[in-house]
Design a protein around this motif. Sequence first.
Motif, short mmCIF file in Angstrom:
data_model
loop_
_atom_site.label_atom_id
_atom_site.label_comp_id
_atom_site.label_asym_id
_atom_site.label_seq_id
_atom_site.Cartn_x
_atom_site.Cartn_y
_atom_site.Cartn_z
N VAL A 298 0.82 -1.20 0.00
CA VAL A 298 0.00 0.00 0.00
C VAL A 298 0.86 1.27 0.00
O VAL A 298 0.54 2.26 -0.62
CB VAL A 298 -0.93 -0.06 1.22
CG1 VAL A 298 -1.15 1.29 1.84
CG2 VAL A 298 -2.24 -0.70 0.84
N PHE A 299 2.02 1.18 0.69
CA PHE A 299 2.86 2.37 0.83
C PHE A 299 3.41 2.85 -0.51
O PHE A 299 3.76 3.99 -0.68
CB PHE A 299 4.01 2.08 1.79
CG PHE A 299 3.53 1.50 3.08
CD1 PHE A 299 2.68 2.24 3.89
CD2 PHE A 299 3.91 0.24 3.47
CE1 PHE A 299 2.23 1.71 5.08
CE2 PHE A 299 3.46 -0.29 4.66
CZ PHE A 299 2.62 0.44 5.47
N TRP A 300 3.52 1.92 -1.48
CA TRP A 300 4.08 2.31 -2.77
C TRP A 300 3.06 2.97 -3.67
O TRP A 300 3.40 3.63 -4.64
CB TRP A 300 4.65 1.08 -3.48
CG TRP A 300 6.01 0.76 -3.00
CD1 TRP A 300 6.35 -0.14 -2.04
CD2 TRP A 300 7.23 1.37 -3.42
NE1 TRP A 300 7.70 -0.13 -1.85
CE2 TRP A 300 8.26 0.78 -2.69
CE3 TRP A 300 7.54 2.36 -4.37
CZ2 TRP A 300 9.58 1.15 -2.85
CZ3 TRP A 300 8.85 2.72 -4.54
CH2 TRP A 300 9.87 2.12 -3.78
N GLN A 301 1.76 2.77 -3.33
CA GLN A 301 0.74 3.25 -4.26
C GLN A 301 0.81 4.74 -4.50
O GLN A 301 0.73 5.22 -5.63
CB GLN A 301 -0.64 2.88 -3.74
CG GLN A 301 -0.83 1.39 -3.78
CD GLN A 301 -2.24 1.00 -3.46
OE1 GLN A 301 -3.14 1.83 -3.45
NE2 GLN A 301 -2.45 -0.27 -3.22
N LYS A 302 0.99 5.49 -3.41
CA LYS A 302 1.01 6.95 -3.56
C LYS A 302 2.20 7.38 -4.39
O LYS A 302 2.11 8.31 -5.18
CB LYS A 302 1.05 7.61 -2.19
CG LYS A 302 -0.28 7.53 -1.50
CD LYS A 302 -0.46 8.62 -0.49
CE LYS A 302 -1.93 8.79 -0.21
NZ LYS A 302 -2.20 9.71 0.86
N ILE A 303 3.33 6.70 -4.18
CA ILE A 303 4.52 7.06 -4.95
C ILE A 303 4.24 6.88 -6.44
O ILE A 303 4.51 7.75 -7.26
CB ILE A 303 5.72 6.18 -4.54
CG1 ILE A 303 6.03 6.41 -3.06
CG2 ILE A 303 6.92 6.49 -5.40
CD1 ILE A 303 7.25 5.67 -2.57
N VAL A 304 3.64 5.74 -6.79
CA VAL A 304 3.36 5.47 -8.20
C VAL A 304 2.37 6.49 -8.75
O VAL A 304 2.59 7.07 -9.82
CB VAL A 304 2.83 4.03 -8.38
CG1 VAL A 304 2.43 3.80 -9.82
CG2 VAL A 304 3.88 3.04 -7.95
N VAL A 305 1.28 6.72 -8.01
CA VAL A 305 0.27 7.66 -8.50
C VAL A 305 0.88 9.05 -8.67
O VAL A 305 0.69 9.70 -9.72
CB VAL A 305 -0.94 7.72 -7.52
CG1 VAL A 305 -1.90 8.83 -7.93
CG2 VAL A 305 -1.67 6.38 -7.52
N GLY A 306 1.65 9.49 -7.68
CA GLY A 306 2.29 10.80 -7.78
C GLY A 306 3.21 10.89 -8.97
O GLY A 306 3.18 11.85 -9.75
N ALA A 307 4.03 9.85 -9.14
CA ALA A 307 4.98 9.85 -10.25
C ALA A 307 4.24 9.87 -11.59
O ALA A 307 4.63 10.61 -12.51
CB ALA A 307 5.89 8.63 -10.17
N VAL A 308 3.16 9.10 -11.69
CA VAL A 308 2.42 9.07 -12.96
C VAL A 308 1.83 10.44 -13.27
O VAL A 308 1.88 10.91 -14.41
CB VAL A 308 1.31 7.99 -12.93
CG1 VAL A 308 0.35 8.16 -14.10
CG2 VAL A 308 1.94 6.61 -12.99
#
Lengths: 331, 325
Positions: A296-306
Amino acid sequence: MKRFVKSKEMGILLIIIVISIIISIGNSTFLRPDNIIDMLKGNTVLGIMAMGMLLVIITGGIDVSVGAMVAAVTVLVGKFMVNFSGNVLLAFIVGCLCGTIMGAINGIFIAKLKIPPIVVTLGTMSIINGLMLYYTNGTWINDIPESFINFGKLTLFKIPNGQGGMIGVPIQILFLVIAALVTWVILKYTLIGRGIYAMGGNPVSAARIGYNLDKISIFLYSYMGFVTGLAAVVHTSIMRQVDPNAFTGFELQVVAAVVLGGANILGGAGTVLGTLLGVLLLAIMNNGLILMHIPVFWQKIVVGAVIIIAVSIDVIQRKHAEKNLTKVDIE
Amino acid sequence: MQKFSKEWILVGVFVVLFILMAVLSPSRFLSLDNLQSMAFQLPELGIISLAMMVVIVTGGINLSITSSAALCGIMTAFVLSKLNASGASIFITILAAILVAILTSQICGAINGLVVAYIGVSPILVTLGTMTLFEGISLNFTKGGAISGFPEQYYWFGNGTILAIPVPMIIFVVVIIATLILLERTPWGMSVYMVGCNPTATMFSGINIKKVLMKVYLYSAFLGSIAAIIMTSRYNSAKVDYGSSYLLQSVAAAVLGGTDIAGGYGKVMGTVIAVAVLQVLSSGLNILGLNRYIVDIIMGAILIVVLAINFLNSKGFKFKIKKAA
C-alpha cells in the motif's frame, strides 16, 4: 479517425493500455469482468464529480470545496432518509438540490465579488466542513432505509463473468453515463458550453463577444454542486452508510483525474472523453497496484509519479507542437 | 477610496480581535500561559505560510509544502533515532539530523523547481503530483506509524525558551527577517515579484526566469524543512500526517495577508499578521469554549469576508483612476 490518433485522448488511452497489459501479466484476475465491474463501480463517484470539475477547470477555475460538499450532501441525504422518507427519488432530489445550492453560493461569490475561485472554495470548504462536522460530530449514519439499500443493489443487465456464471452491471454506473452524456451535450451543443470554452480561452474576448461571464460562472459552479449532490447519493447507495470523514482530500483526486484526462488547468481545453479516461487511469492504477501485491505504501509514490510524468509529457508535446506552428503576431 | 493598504487593514483586524478576546476573557486570554502557548503554536503555520507565500507571489502554488515538510521531518527523525541509538555524540547527531532535513528539502524543492521552471508544467499540477509522491515516500519510511526516540536535547528546538521567549518564536522571527530581506531587498526578490507580474516581460528584460523560479521552490522547501524541525521537536516524533492540516491554512493565511493569488503582489509582513490573526482567533475562540468545528466555520467566513472587503476597496480605487484619466 486521423484526428483521434493524434489527439490527447489517444495518448492517455495508450498509457491505459500499457498499464493494463503490465497489470494483467502480473495478475490475470485484473481483466476478469467482475474485477472490472467492481473497479468501475468503486469509481463512479469520482467520475461523476470529475464531470463537474471538468467544466470548472475548462474555464480556468478550480473548486476545492467538492470534497466537503459531497460529504455534507451524504450527511444531509442520510439524515433525510433516516428521519423522513426512504423514497429513492426524493433522496436524489434532496441530494441534487442541496448540492446545487452549495455550488450556487460558490458561483455567486466568484462571479459577483470577483474573488479567485481557489480562495472562495477554500473558504466554503472550511465552512461546509465545519458545519457538517459540528452537526454530526463525526458520527456515522448507519440505519439507511431498506428501500434505498435495495435500490443500491439493483443491476442494469447481466454479462457473463468469464467463469460460467453471470454478473450484473450495477445501477450506479448508469448515473456516471448520464452525467457524462449531459456534460458532453452541454459542452458540445449548447451556447453556455461554447461560452465555457471561450471564457477559459480568454475571458476578455469572451466578454466582448457578448458572453455573460457572471452567468456562466454561476451556472458552472451550480452544475458542479449538482453533480456533487448526485455523486453523494450514488456514494450512499454503494456504501449503505454515511461517514462524514470519508471524503477528506477527495477534491485533489477529482482535480487529478480531470487533469490526467488532458484538461488544461489554465483553462480553455478539456473533453468529456479525456476526463473519463483520466478517471479510468486513476482507477486502474489503484486497482492494479493492489492486484500486483505492491505494498500500500508504494501506491502513492506510483500515483504521484504518474501524475508528474503524464503532465510533463503533455507540456513537452504542446511545446513541440507550438514550435511547428507558424506564428503571426498582430499587435 | 483606498486610504489604507491591505496590510494596515489587517493590523486593524488583529488589534480589534486581540482586544475583543482580551475583554471577553481577560483572565485566561491574557495569561502568560496562553500567550506563551500561542507563541509556541504560531511559528509552524507561520513558516509554512511564508513558504507558501513566496511561491504564490510568482503566480504558482505549492501544494506539496506540507508533505515535503513531513518528509523532511521523517528523515530527520530517522537520523535522530538511529544515531541516538548508536550512541553518537549529541552534537553530531543533531547537526546531522538538521543537515539531512535541509538536504531532503532541497531535493524536494529541486524536483518541483525542475518540473515547473524547466519543463513548464503549471505549479498546481506539479505540486499536486509531488504532494502524493512525497507522501508515498514518507509512508514507505514509516509504514504509517510514528518515529520517535530522539535525544532529549533535540526537544529544545520546539519547546525550549530563551528569556521566556519560546525558541520556535525566535526561529520564526529569524525566518521573517531573512525572507523580508531576500524578497524585498535583493535583486532576486525583485525578480520574484516581476515573474509573478508578467513572466514574458521579465524574460525579455534579461532575467533568467527559470533560475528565479527554481530558487523560489528551493527556498519554499527550505522553509518547510525548518517548520519540520520545529514540528518534530514539539511533538517529539514524526509522522506522515503531521502538519497536513496546515496546507490549506497556509494558502488562506497568505491570501488573507494580501498576497495576490494570481501572483505579483504579496508582503511578508501581511502574511505574518494574517497568521497572527488566525492564531488569536483560534486560541481565543478555543478559550471561549467554542466547538473547534465552529472555529473552522469562522475561519472560512473571515477568509471570504476579508477578500470581499479587499475587492470592494480596490474597486473604489480603480474608479478613482478612471476619473483621474
